[in-house]
Scaffold this motif. Structure first.
Motif, PDB file in Angstrom:
ATOM      1  N   LEU A   3       0.819  -1.201   0.000  1.00  0.00           N
ATOM      2  CA  LEU A   3       0.000   0.000   0.000  1.00  0.00           C
ATOM      3  C   LEU A   3       0.859   1.259   0.000  1.00  0.00           C
ATOM      4  O   LEU A   3       0.550   2.229  -0.685  1.00  0.00           O
ATOM      5  CB  LEU A   3      -0.951   0.001   1.198  1.00  0.00           C
ATOM      6  CG  LEU A   3      -1.970   1.132   1.249  1.00  0.00           C
ATOM      7  CD1 LEU A   3      -2.900   1.075   0.042  1.00  0.00           C
ATOM      8  CD2 LEU A   3      -2.780   1.072   2.524  1.00  0.00           C
ATOM      9  N   SER A   4       1.965   1.240   0.730  1.00  0.00           N
ATOM     10  CA  SER A   4       2.841   2.411   0.770  1.00  0.00           C
ATOM     11  C   SER A   4       3.467   2.676  -0.600  1.00  0.00           C
ATOM     12  O   SER A   4       3.579   3.829  -1.027  1.00  0.00           O
ATOM     13  CB  SER A   4       3.929   2.237   1.822  1.00  0.00           C
ATOM     14  OG  SER A   4       4.698   1.087   1.540  1.00  0.00           O
ATOM     15  N   ASP A   5       3.849   1.625  -1.306  1.00  0.00           N
ATOM     16  CA  ASP A   5       4.405   1.783  -2.657  1.00  0.00           C
ATOM     17  C   ASP A   5       3.343   2.301  -3.621  1.00  0.00           C
ATOM     18  O   ASP A   5       3.611   3.133  -4.480  1.00  0.00           O
ATOM     19  CB  ASP A   5       4.970   0.461  -3.169  1.00  0.00           C
ATOM     20  CG  ASP A   5       6.163  -0.005  -2.361  1.00  0.00           C
ATOM     21  OD1 ASP A   5       6.843   0.858  -1.754  1.00  0.00           O
ATOM     22  OD2 ASP A   5       6.419  -1.226  -2.332  1.00  0.00           O
ATOM     23  N   TYR A   6       2.120   1.778  -3.474  1.00  0.00           N
ATOM     24  CA  TYR A   6       1.017   2.253  -4.306  1.00  0.00           C
ATOM     25  C   TYR A   6       0.783   3.749  -4.087  1.00  0.00           C
ATOM     26  O   TYR A   6       0.615   4.503  -5.040  1.00  0.00           O
ATOM     27  CB  TYR A   6      -0.265   1.476  -3.992  1.00  0.00           C
ATOM     28  CG  TYR A   6      -1.478   2.072  -4.660  1.00  0.00           C
ATOM     29  CD1 TYR A   6      -1.756   1.812  -5.984  1.00  0.00           C
ATOM     30  CD2 TYR A   6      -2.326   2.931  -3.968  1.00  0.00           C
ATOM     31  CE1 TYR A   6      -2.843   2.379  -6.604  1.00  0.00           C
ATOM     32  CE2 TYR A   6      -3.413   3.501  -4.577  1.00  0.00           C
ATOM     33  CZ  TYR A   6      -3.675   3.225  -5.898  1.00  0.00           C
ATOM     34  OH  TYR A   6      -4.754   3.807  -6.520  1.00  0.00           O
ATOM     35  N   SER A  33       0.591 -10.291   8.974  1.00  0.00           N
ATOM     36  CA  SER A  33       1.497  -9.331   9.615  1.00  0.00           C
ATOM     37  C   SER A  33       0.920  -7.916   9.636  1.00  0.00           C
ATOM     38  O   SER A  33       1.452  -7.037  10.296  1.00  0.00           O
ATOM     39  CB  SER A  33       2.839  -9.312   8.884  1.00  0.00           C
ATOM     40  OG  SER A  33       2.656  -8.845   7.554  1.00  0.00           O
ATOM     41  N   GLY A  34      -0.177  -7.702   8.889  1.00  0.00           N
ATOM     42  CA  GLY A  34      -0.806  -6.385   8.834  1.00  0.00           C
ATOM     43  C   GLY A  34      -0.502  -5.630   7.557  1.00  0.00           C
ATOM     44  O   GLY A  34      -1.113  -4.595   7.283  1.00  0.00           O
TER      45      GLY A  34
END
Length: 75
Positions: A3-6, A33-34
Motif C-alpha cells: 500500500l505504501s508503494d502504491y 502481519s498487517g
C-alpha cells in the motif's frame, strides 16, 4: 504491491491510500502481519492520469491590455 508503494506511485499520501482501501475503493488483501497488498487490477484502474492544464496571464494595468492578449496567445 504494498500500500505504501502504491501511494507513492499514485502521488497520494499513505493515509489517503489506506482510507481508500478501508472504503473498498482499492482491491487487495491484508497479510497476517498487517501489510496491505494491492492487486494489479486496482493499480492499473486507479493510476490513469487526469491531466489538467491551466494558463495564467496578467498585466500590471489596463494600459497594457495588448500585452495580455499576446501573452495568452504565446502560452
Amino acid at each position: 504491491m504494498k500500500l505504501s508503494d502504491y501511494a507513492k506511485k499514485a502521488g497520494i499520501s499513505y493515509r489517503t491510500a489506506w482510507r481508500w482501501w478501508k472504503q473498498g475503493n482499492l482491491t487487495g488483501y491484508q497479510l497476517p502481519s498487517g501489510t496491505i497488498i494491492i492487486t494489479s487490477e486496482a493499480i492499473e484502474d486507479n493510476l490513469k492520469p487526469d491531466l489538467i492544464a491551466c494558463i495564467y496571464a496578467r498585466v500590471s494595468s489596463a494600459q497594457n491590455k495588448d500585452n495580455l492578449d499576446r501573452q495568452a496567445e504565446r502560452l
